[in-house]
Design an enzyme around this catalytic site. Structure first.
Site, PDB file in Angstrom:
ATOM      1  N   GLY A  10      30.983  10.548  -6.056  1.00 36.05           N
ATOM      2  CA  GLY A  10      32.045  11.234  -6.795  1.00 36.05           C
ATOM      3  C   GLY A  10      32.139  10.721  -8.227  1.00 36.05           C
ATOM      4  N   VAL A  12      34.444   8.858  -9.757  1.00 33.36           N
ATOM      5  CA  VAL A  12      34.755   7.429  -9.840  1.00 33.36           C
ATOM      6  C   VAL A  12      33.688   6.616  -9.110  1.00 33.36           C
ATOM      7  CG1 VAL A  12      36.426   5.644  -9.189  1.00 33.36           C
ATOM      8  CG2 VAL A  12      37.230   7.840 -10.103  1.00 33.36           C
ATOM      9  N   ASP A  36      30.643   9.308   6.581  1.00 30.83           N
ATOM     10  CA  ASP A  36      31.528  10.476   6.512  1.00 30.83           C
ATOM     11  C   ASP A  36      32.957  10.039   6.852  1.00 30.83           C
ATOM     12  OD1 ASP A  36      32.918  12.857   6.846  1.00 30.83           O
ATOM     13  OD2 ASP A  36      31.176  13.899   7.682  1.00 30.83           O
ATOM     14  N   THR A  62      39.305  16.275  -2.756  1.00 30.52           N
ATOM     15  CA  THR A  62      40.011  16.426  -4.038  1.00 30.52           C
ATOM     16  C   THR A  62      40.206  17.886  -4.473  1.00 30.52           C
ATOM     17  OG1 THR A  62      37.906  16.144  -5.197  1.00 30.52           O
ATOM     18  CG2 THR A  62      39.284  14.179  -4.942  1.00 30.52           C
ATOM     19  N   TYR A  99      42.155   4.582  -3.949  1.00 29.82           N
ATOM     20  CA  TYR A  99      42.752   5.374  -5.031  1.00 29.82           C
ATOM     21  C   TYR A  99      43.710   6.415  -4.482  1.00 29.82           C
ATOM     22  CZ  TYR A  99      38.757   3.246  -7.248  1.00 29.82           C
ATOM     23  OH  TYR A  99      37.837   2.324  -7.683  1.00 29.82           O
ATOM     24  N   ASP A 102      48.748  10.928  -8.863  1.00 27.72           N
ATOM     25  CA  ASP A 102      50.046  11.314  -9.425  1.00 27.72           C
ATOM     26  C   ASP A 102      50.670  12.465  -8.634  1.00 27.72           C
ATOM     27  OD1 ASP A 102      47.884  12.911 -10.274  1.00 27.72           O
ATOM     28  OD2 ASP A 102      48.894  13.532 -12.118  1.00 27.72           O
ATOM     29  N   TYR A 125      47.378  18.484  -0.708  1.00 30.54           N
ATOM     30  CA  TYR A 125      46.579  17.377  -1.241  1.00 30.54           C
ATOM     31  C   TYR A 125      47.458  16.142  -1.469  1.00 30.54           C
ATOM     32  CZ  TYR A 125      44.193  14.549  -4.795  1.00 30.54           C
ATOM     33  OH  TYR A 125      43.660  13.502  -5.510  1.00 30.54           O
ATOM     34  N   TRP A 150      44.448  12.972 -13.484  1.00 26.14           N
ATOM     35  CA  TRP A 150      43.695  13.801 -14.431  1.00 26.14           C
ATOM     36  C   TRP A 150      42.359  13.123 -14.800  1.00 26.14           C
ATOM     37  CZ3 TRP A 150      47.113  16.725 -18.498  1.00 26.14           C
ATOM     38  CH2 TRP A 150      48.231  17.281 -17.877  1.00 26.14           C
TER      39      TRP A 150
HETATM   40  N1  LIG Z   1      39.946  13.937  -9.898  1.00 21.75           N
HETATM   41  C1  LIG Z   1      41.197  13.722 -10.279  1.00 21.75           C
HETATM   42  O1  LIG Z   1      41.689  14.323 -11.249  1.00 21.75           O
HETATM   43  C2  LIG Z   1      42.051  12.725  -9.553  1.00 21.75           C
HETATM   44  C3  LIG Z   1      43.401  12.596  -9.924  1.00 21.75           C
HETATM   45  C4  LIG Z   1      44.187  11.649  -9.268  1.00 21.75           C
HETATM   46  C5  LIG Z   1      43.637  10.853  -8.274  1.00 21.75           C
HETATM   47  N2  LIG Z   1      42.337  11.016  -7.925  1.00 21.75           N
HETATM   48  C6  LIG Z   1      41.813  10.185  -6.844  1.00 21.75           C
HETATM   49  O2  LIG Z   1      40.781   9.369  -7.377  1.00 21.75           O
HETATM   50  C7  LIG Z   1      39.794   9.130  -6.365  1.00 21.75           C
HETATM   51  C8  LIG Z   1      38.415   9.486  -6.904  1.00 21.75           C
HETATM   52  O3  LIG Z   1      38.433  10.873  -7.246  1.00 21.75           O
HETATM   53  P1  LIG Z   1      37.219  11.574  -7.990  1.00 21.75           P
HETATM   54  O4  LIG Z   1      37.766  12.273  -9.167  1.00 21.75           O
HETATM   55  O5  LIG Z   1      36.087  10.603  -8.142  1.00 21.75           O
HETATM   56  O6  LIG Z   1      36.854  12.674  -6.891  1.00 21.75           O
HETATM   57  P2  LIG Z   1      35.497  13.485  -6.670  1.00 21.75           P
HETATM   58  O7  LIG Z   1      34.685  13.479  -7.915  1.00 21.75           O
HETATM   59  O8  LIG Z   1      35.904  14.768  -6.045  1.00 21.75           O
HETATM   60  O9  LIG Z   1      34.730  12.597  -5.620  1.00 21.75           O
HETATM   61  C9  LIG Z   1      35.155  12.480  -4.314  1.00 21.75           C
HETATM   62  C10 LIG Z   1      33.968  12.109  -3.487  1.00 21.75           C
HETATM   63  O10 LIG Z   1      34.409  12.010  -2.137  1.00 21.75           O
HETATM   64  C11 LIG Z   1      33.418  12.598  -1.346  1.00 21.75           C
HETATM   65  N3  LIG Z   1      33.894  13.057  -0.050  1.00 21.75           N
HETATM   66  C12 LIG Z   1      34.649  14.144   0.241  1.00 21.75           C
HETATM   67  N4  LIG Z   1      34.789  14.258   1.567  1.00 21.75           N
HETATM   68  C13 LIG Z   1      34.115  13.216   2.110  1.00 21.75           C
HETATM   69  C14 LIG Z   1      33.869  12.799   3.433  1.00 21.75           C
HETATM   70  N5  LIG Z   1      34.329  13.489   4.485  1.00 21.75           N
HETATM   71  N6  LIG Z   1      33.150  11.677   3.622  1.00 21.75           N
HETATM   72  C15 LIG Z   1      32.633  10.986   2.583  1.00 21.75           C
HETATM   73  N7  LIG Z   1      32.815  11.336   1.312  1.00 21.75           N
HETATM   74  C16 LIG Z   1      33.546  12.446   1.082  1.00 21.75           C
HETATM   75  C17 LIG Z   1      32.917  13.777  -2.150  1.00 21.75           C
HETATM   76  O11 LIG Z   1      31.673  14.192  -1.662  1.00 21.75           O
HETATM   77  P3  LIG Z   1      31.246  15.733  -1.712  1.00 21.75           P
HETATM   78  O12 LIG Z   1      30.912  15.989  -3.166  1.00 21.75           O
HETATM   79  O13 LIG Z   1      30.091  15.787  -0.774  1.00 21.75           O
HETATM   80  O14 LIG Z   1      32.442  16.526  -1.267  1.00 21.75           O
HETATM   81  C18 LIG Z   1      32.848  13.157  -3.536  1.00 21.75           C
HETATM   82  O15 LIG Z   1      31.600  12.543  -3.767  1.00 21.75           O
HETATM   83  C19 LIG Z   1      40.224   9.951  -5.149  1.00 21.75           C
HETATM   84  O16 LIG Z   1      40.929   9.118  -4.267  1.00 21.75           O
HETATM   85  C20 LIG Z   1      41.168  10.978  -5.733  1.00 21.75           C
HETATM   86  O17 LIG Z   1      42.112  11.427  -4.774  1.00 21.75           O
HETATM   87  C21 LIG Z   1      41.514  11.917  -8.549  1.00 21.75           C
END
Ligand SMILES: NC(=O)c1ccc[n+]([C@@H]2O[C@H](COP(=O)([O-])OP(=O)(O)OC[C@H]3O[C@@H](n4cnc5c(N)ncnc54)[C@H](OP(=O)(O)O)[C@@H]3O)[C@@H](O)[C@H]2O)c1
Length: 298
Positions: A10, A12, A36, A62, A99, A102, A125, A150
């Site tokens: 992902g 991060v 998984d 996400t 993680y 907001d 979510y 964000w």
């Molecule tokens: N993105 C934002 O704006 C945001 C805002 C606030 C908080 N956060 C939090 O920050 C953290 C990192 O977010 P990010 O932006 O890096 O998210 P991201 O880019 O969507 O990455 C999430 C990763 O989790 C993987 N994933 C999803 N389902 C899974 C499963 N069943 N088993 C294993 N891996 C799985 C996804 O793989 P696939 O690609 O295969 O689905 C993806 O590689 C998360 O906890 C998120 O909730 C994010």
């Protein structure tokens, strides 16, 4: 020290995998394919096999809008898995950095939310992420939950990259202007995580929930404006930005009007200050545009 990164592909997770860790540390990543989060037995086995000192859970469901119609899947990954990660980490004596978001807040009030403010998610979510916070707290004392917001970076899908694409394709882009929040560069989340891991390794971990997000607060339109200013600087052209209201852009999930996070606690506990997202934006766009420039191999 051995670190196991879950969700390593992902935004991060990928920044964690290319981050600068202390010399001699072993950092292993697992993606959905090999750990998984929705399959508890495989998840437990992946952690037990690795025998880490610290587990960083960067994996999450996400897709905020899709989650509204996919509640069970969102809760399995965001709500249940963090508890399993915590229990399994406890069994092998590891700490967990996790993680959250907001979107656990309803965003109805002005000002910045602190960690002590009551949560009240508006959608599936946010509710699933709140459940995950609770499950991890119940499973393991030695945890750090970073609530961020964000998130953008050069790796993966995010608002900044979408705006760059739309701005390149269209003369005019309509963007919501009445939701406020804190854009946060993914690389700075990784850097903060590495700093916290270093403190944990030194026996100086401060446990609990911390807000970590970029400064200054802005709106989605404000963030788009910054992307388009960079576009003009680099290409000589920019689209017209049309600010719109949330009501003019209906989505399956409701989003908080104000999800600005107060980051004072992490500054006091760890000396980690909120990064200025504007400086990081330029770096991210350098990488994004270099990767998509004509003639670049790969
Ligand atoms: N993105 C934002 O704006 C945001 C805002 C606030 C908080 N956060 C939090 O920050 C953290 C990192 O977010 P990010 O932006 O890096 O998210 P991201 O880019 O969507 O990455 C999430 C990763 O989790 C993987 N994933 C999803 N389902 C899974 C499963 N069943 N088993 C294993 N891996 C799985 C996804 O793989 P696939 O690609 O295969 O689905 C993806 O590689 C998360 O906890 C998120 O909730 C994010």
């Amino acid at each position: 020290m051995k670190v196991l990164v879950l969700g390593a592909a992902g935004q991060v997770g990928a920044e964690l995998m290319r981050g600068v860790w202390p010399p001699g540390w072993q950092v292993e990543g697992r993606t959905r394919r090999d750990a998984d989060l929705a399959r508890p037995e495989l998840l437990r086995a992946a952690i037990l096999d690795a025998r880490p000192d610290i587990v960083v859970n960067a994996g999450a469901y996400t897709a905020v809008d899709r989650a509204e119609a996919d509640r069970d899947a969102a809760f399995a990954v965001n709500g249940t898995a963090p508890g399993i990660v915590g229990q399994t980490a406890a069994a092998c004596g590891a700490a967990v950095i996790h993680y959250s978001t907001d979107y656990v807040f309803d965003g109805a009030r002005d000002g910045a939310r602190t960690e002590d403010d009551p949560v009240s998610p508006l959608g599936v979510y946010g509710a699933s992420k709140e459940a995950g916070e609770g499950a991890l707290r119940a499973a393991l004392d030695r945890h750090v939950i970073l609530r961020t917001s964000w998130v953008f970076g050069a790796l993966g899908a995010n608002f900044v990259r979408t705006m760059w694409r739309l701005g390149s394709e269209r003369p005019e882009v309509r963007v919501v202007a009445d939701q406020r929040g804190c854009p946060t560069p993914a690389a700075t989340i990784a850097a903060a995580t590495i700093a916290i891991a270093g403190r944990i390794a030194g026996g100086e971990g401060r446990w609990g929930t911390f807000h970590f997000a970029g400064a200054p607060p802005t709106s989605w339109a404000g963030l788009a404006e910054a992307v388009f200013a960079e576009m003009e600087r680099r290409t000589g052209r920019r689209p017209v930005l049309v600010p719109i209201a949330t009501a003019d852009y209906p989505t399956p999930a409701r989003r908080p009007a104000n999800s600005v996070l107060d980051c004072g606690r992490i500054a006091a506990a760890y000396g980690i200050v909120a990064p200025d997202w504007r400086a990081a934006l330029s770096v991210v766009l350098d990488e994004t545009t270099a990767a998509t420039a004509p003639g670049v191999a790969g």
